[in-house]
Design a protein around this motif. Sequence first.
Motif, PDB file in Angstrom:
ATOM      1  N   THR A 115       0.828  -1.203   0.000  1.00 19.92           N
ATOM      2  CA  THR A 115       0.000   0.000   0.000  1.00 19.92           C
ATOM      3  C   THR A 115       0.862   1.253   0.000  1.00 19.92           C
ATOM      4  N   PRO A 116       0.490   2.266  -0.787  1.00 13.40           N
ATOM      5  CA  PRO A 116       1.192   3.551  -0.679  1.00 13.40           C
ATOM      6  C   PRO A 116       0.837   4.273   0.610  1.00 13.40           C
ATOM      7  N   GLY A 117      -0.237   3.824   1.280  1.00 12.90           N
ATOM      8  CA  GLY A 117      -0.670   4.429   2.524  1.00 12.90           C
ATOM      9  C   GLY A 117      -2.177   4.314   2.683  1.00 12.90           C
ATOM     10  N   ALA A 118      -2.664   4.566   3.877  1.00  9.05           N
ATOM     11  CA  ALA A 118      -4.102   4.572   4.111  1.00  9.05           C
ATOM     12  C   ALA A 118      -4.761   5.680   3.288  1.00  9.05           C
ATOM     13  N   PHE A 119      -5.996   5.451   2.867  1.00 10.06           N
ATOM     14  CA  PHE A 119      -6.679   6.439   2.027  1.00 10.06           C
ATOM     15  C   PHE A 119      -6.911   7.729   2.820  1.00 10.06           C
ATOM     16  N   PRO A 120      -6.505   8.910   2.270  1.00  6.60           N
ATOM     17  CA  PRO A 120      -6.589  10.178   3.003  1.00  6.60           C
ATOM     18  C   PRO A 120      -7.853  10.985   2.707  1.00  6.60           C
ATOM     19  N   GLU A 126     -13.626  11.076   8.381  1.00  5.46           N
ATOM     20  CA  GLU A 126     -14.881  11.182   9.127  1.00  5.46           C
ATOM     21  C   GLU A 126     -15.256   9.871   9.807  1.00  5.46           C
ATOM     22  N   ARG A 127     -14.883   8.759   9.196  1.00  3.37           N
ATOM     23  CA  ARG A 127     -15.208   7.448   9.764  1.00  3.37           C
ATOM     24  C   ARG A 127     -14.123   6.922  10.701  1.00  3.37           C
ATOM     25  N   GLY A 128     -13.116   7.748  10.995  1.00  4.12           N
ATOM     26  CA  GLY A 128     -12.146   7.380  12.032  1.00  4.12           C
ATOM     27  C   GLY A 128     -10.927   6.634  11.534  1.00  4.12           C
ATOM     28  N   GLN A 129     -10.307   7.134  10.459  1.00  7.26           N
ATOM     29  CA  GLN A 129      -9.137   6.468   9.904  1.00  7.26           C
ATOM     30  C   GLN A 129      -8.018   6.313  10.931  1.00  7.26           C
ATOM     31  N   GLY A 130      -7.673   7.394  11.598  1.00 11.60           N
ATOM     32  CA  GLY A 130      -6.583   7.360  12.570  1.00 11.60           C
ATOM     33  C   GLY A 130      -6.866   6.400  13.710  1.00 11.60           C
ATOM     34  N   GLN A 131      -8.081   6.418  14.207  1.00  7.62           N
ATOM     35  CA  GLN A 131      -8.434   5.529  15.313  1.00  7.62           C
ATOM     36  C   GLN A 131      -8.401   4.063  14.881  1.00  7.62           C
ATOM     37  N   ALA A 132      -8.874   3.780  13.665  1.00  6.53           N
ATOM     38  CA  ALA A 132      -8.873   2.404  13.169  1.00  6.53           C
ATOM     39  C   ALA A 132      -7.452   1.860  13.099  1.00  6.53           C
ATOM     40  N   ILE A 133      -6.519   2.670  12.589  1.00  2.00           N
ATOM     41  CA  ILE A 133      -5.121   2.243  12.508  1.00  2.00           C
ATOM     42  C   ILE A 133      -4.539   2.068  13.904  1.00  2.00           C
ATOM     43  N   ALA A 134      -4.801   3.027  14.782  1.00  3.16           N
ATOM     44  CA  ALA A 134      -4.277   2.951  16.152  1.00  3.16           C
ATOM     45  C   ALA A 134      -4.789   1.710  16.881  1.00  3.16           C
ATOM     46  N   ASN A 135      -6.058   1.382  16.682  1.00  2.00           N
ATOM     47  CA  ASN A 135      -6.616   0.184  17.316  1.00  2.00           C
ATOM     48  C   ASN A 135      -5.894  -1.074  16.847  1.00  2.00           C
ATOM     49  N   ASN A 136      -5.590  -1.128  15.551  1.00  3.11           N
ATOM     50  CA  ASN A 136      -4.864  -2.285  15.039  1.00  3.11           C
ATOM     51  C   ASN A 136      -3.478  -2.404  15.673  1.00  3.11           C
TER      52      ASN A 136
END
Length: 272
Positions: A115-120, A126-136
């Motif tokens: 992946t070049p990175g998470a979709f920005p 709005e759906r919590g990209q940062g939190q989803a990654i942090a939880n993982n």
Amino acid sequence: MDKDFIKINTTPWENVEIARHKDRPNGKYYIDNIFKDFIEFHGDRTFGDDKSIIGGIASFNDINVTVIAITKGSNTIENIERNFGMPNPEGYRKALRLMKQAEKFKRPIICFVDTPGAFPGIGAEERGQGQAIANNLFELSRLKTPIISIITGEGGSGGALALAVADRIFMLEHSVYSILTPEGFASILWKDASRAKEAATVMKITAKDLKGFNIIDDVIKEPRGGAHKNPAKLAEVMKKSILDSLTELREKDLDTLISERYDKFRAMGNFY
């Protein structure tokens, strides 16, 4: 030495180009050619199904495993469908759902990352990209089952790290693993994206560099010219690396496994 695997010297930018090659095998290829009886699972049970992450259960050398891959498409239509390998939060939540399921049923986890990175995008934020990654990151650090992660192409930023907090981390010889793309690095540091080639060297993003820094555990050799030159042969090499690591990791008791995983990533933090 197998003539197909004779090492060729490549610059960091050449590695970036090979990692992005349009014919480079993707996660779906590795799942189809390394594992048996793969059954794909869908959705995060919250929002939807992110097709940039494929995950499910499979058999590997008569061992039941969970396989998760961040994957790009093999043509333009698939690339669009899979968002060019840039997951949304629901993709990371799907991956975490499968990882927790693997822990419950005592299945080892094998991850493939490209992946070049998470979709920005705005919707992703709005759906919590940062939190989803942090939880993982948090959950993977203490998951009570062996985890193997292989960087097969681009390993971009937290989007890659969300599937790479593992007991064993491998990189394919011409893959790259970094905090962001060389273009992004050059744009931020020098305000000039055209200096991406220079950035690739400065960033130390190659498998050889990262093995030297003990960020990864080992480098998997690729066929001469890149994985796309002989994907079937590379799949056989990857099988052996996975089997050797899985055999070693499954012999460890869970407390030791988690403690060593913790120490591994603390050591990386001390390095920086």
